[in-house]
Design an enzyme around this catalytic site. Structure first.
Site, mmCIF file in Angstrom:
data_model
loop_
_atom_site.group_PDB
_atom_site.id
_atom_site.type_symbol
_atom_site.label_atom_id
_atom_site.label_comp_id
_atom_site.label_asym_id
_atom_site.label_seq_id
_atom_site.Cartn_x
_atom_site.Cartn_y
_atom_site.Cartn_z
ATOM 1 N N TYR A 68 0.854 -1.191 0.000
ATOM 2 C CA TYR A 68 0.000 0.000 0.000
ATOM 3 C C TYR A 68 0.888 1.239 0.000
ATOM 4 C CZ TYR A 68 -3.125 3.716 1.287
ATOM 5 O OH TYR A 68 -3.816 4.895 1.260
ATOM 6 N N GLU A 96 -2.784 7.695 -4.477
ATOM 7 C CA GLU A 96 -2.795 6.396 -3.799
ATOM 8 C C GLU A 96 -2.533 5.286 -4.810
ATOM 9 O OE1 GLU A 96 -5.798 4.905 -0.470
ATOM 10 O OE2 GLU A 96 -6.480 4.292 -2.451
#
Ligand code: GDP
Ligand code: MN
Length: 390
Positions: free
Chosen positions: A109, A197
């Protein structure tokens, strides 16, 4: 402002982030054609909607042949995709991204966000990616790494290497990670983003880092100087009530109560909503008509608020500094007549040209309820709800 995954990938790739090869499709036939064009024997078909959580909602599928690509594509087009992040209506699927499938050894992530507390851009990363960051924070808070970037210095090579080490990367992956981090930081800074992201950022079977998903969000106040970003806007992904309001210079957020609010200033709008609650009512919306509101803009505000069927009474609360009470009053009277209103309207005016404003309201001959203070106005609105009267 949000953009689609494929747009974010194109931007990040232009800054040097490695992404899989892919192509856009507007029809099932085009989806099949894209797969053939890309070659190989496995493709990922991905619904392009302004939301994460598409995988779990059935909006992402690994397909093994061209026909599977086309048939999954035809099941997606025109559908409203409901994910964990959307409301119950979901988001319409009108574009698909067809990508050459990657084999995944590990999912990382990686997020860049604006941290208001430190007034810095903050990197959040985890070696246990693939899930939503909210889930990660709950299930494995220890795995989250955070790093703030001093804007005067930028993201240093040292910081980037440190983060790569913290994520347990080895050998050539470290240099790849450093380059990805610096590319994301530059994209964020150069394009006035508020969020970048990549989830998952994968390590492939052959050990390379590739961005399998990408999300970017931009500061709407900076769009005037980023035309290449502004043109990526996709209105099909927005709440029509909110985007139509935005076109008229109004900032509107729909809520669930029955008292429609027309207020100037975000702070006063919040305070008014609090006062309504304190008086025992529920606001139907947040609406800030902004400074210098013309009578025409006030009429638009009424139209926006009344498009919500739950609204049984309207509360207009203006503390005029830049605004002028007489203009607002004219707008209220015009709206009442033009829109053929039958519901009660409570008006509280204060500030610039207040006497003139009150005179217009009082002499209109319309059943408008005047109030002097915010508390009075809120109480009057609550008392005059139709349900209350019945
Ligand atoms: P999101 O659910 O909206 O965040 O969409 P993603 O783009 O992250 O895709 C959801 C999931 O699909 C990912 O977490 C991956 O596990 C999987 N996925 C996406 N692309 C590929 C791929 O090329 N190969 C494989 N094996 N899985 C993929
Ligand atoms: Mn994702």
């Amino acid at each position: 402002m949000d953009i689609h995954e494929y747009q974010a990938k194109e931007i990040l790739a232009s800054f040097g982030v490695p992404v899989p090869r892919g192509g856009l499709a507007y029809s099932p036939e085009q989806a099949g054609y894209r797969a053939r064009e890309l070659g190989g024997n496995a493709w990922v078909v991905k619904a392009q909607v302004h939301s994460g959580g598409r995988g779990a909602a059935g909006g992402v599928k690994l397909c093994r042949d061209e026909h599977e690509v086309a048939s999954f594509a035809s099941s997606l087009f025109g559908r409203q995709l409901v994910t964990k992040q959307t409301d119950a209506n979901g988001k319409g699927v009108y574009r698909l991204w067809i990508e050459a499938a990657s084999d995944i050894a590990q999912e990382i992530y990686l997020g860049f966000v604006l941290d208001r507390k430190s007034e810095r851009i903050m990197i959040v990363a985890s070696a246990q990616g693939g899930m939503e960051i909210e889930d990660l924070a709950e299930t494995d808070p220890e795995s989250l790494r955070r790093m703030t970037i001093d804007p005067a210095v930028g993201l240093t090579e040292f910081q980037a290497r440190e983060l790569a080490f913290q994520l347990g990367l080895k050998g050539g992956q470290i240099a790849q990670m450093v380059s990805i981090l610096r590319a994301c930081y530059r994209a964020y800074r150069d394009l006035d983003a508020v969020m970048v992201e990549i989830n998952p950022l994968v390590i492939t079977g052959s050990g390379d880092l590739v961005a399998l998903d990408a999300k970017m969000s931009f500061d709407t106040n900076a769009l005037f100087r980023r035309p290449q970003v502004a043109e990526l806007r996709d209105r099909s992904q927005e709440d029509p009530r909110e985007s139509t309001a935005g076109d008229h210079g109004l900032s509107y957020v729909g809520l669930t109560g029955d008292i429609g609010c027309i207020i100037n200033g975000a702070g006063l709008a919040m305070a008014t909503m609090d006062m309504i609650k304190l008086a025992g009512g529920e606001p139907a919306n947040f609406l800030d008509i902004g400074g210098g509101a013309s009578p025409e803009r006030v009429v638009k505000a009424f139209q926006t608020v009344l498009a919500d069927r739950n609204v049984g009474v309207v509360l207009v609360n203006i503390f005029a500094g830049i605004n002028r009470c007489d203009w607002v009053a004219e707008g209220v009277v015009t709206a009442y007549r033009q829109l053929g209103l039958t519901i009660p309207v409570v008006v509280r005016l204060a500030g610039t040209n207040v006497e003139e404003g009150r005179r217009i309201i009082d002499q209109s001959g319309l059943p408008l309820i005047s109030a002097d203070t915010l508390a009075e106005a809120a109480a009057a609105a609550v008392a005059s709800r139709p349900r209350q009267a019945a």
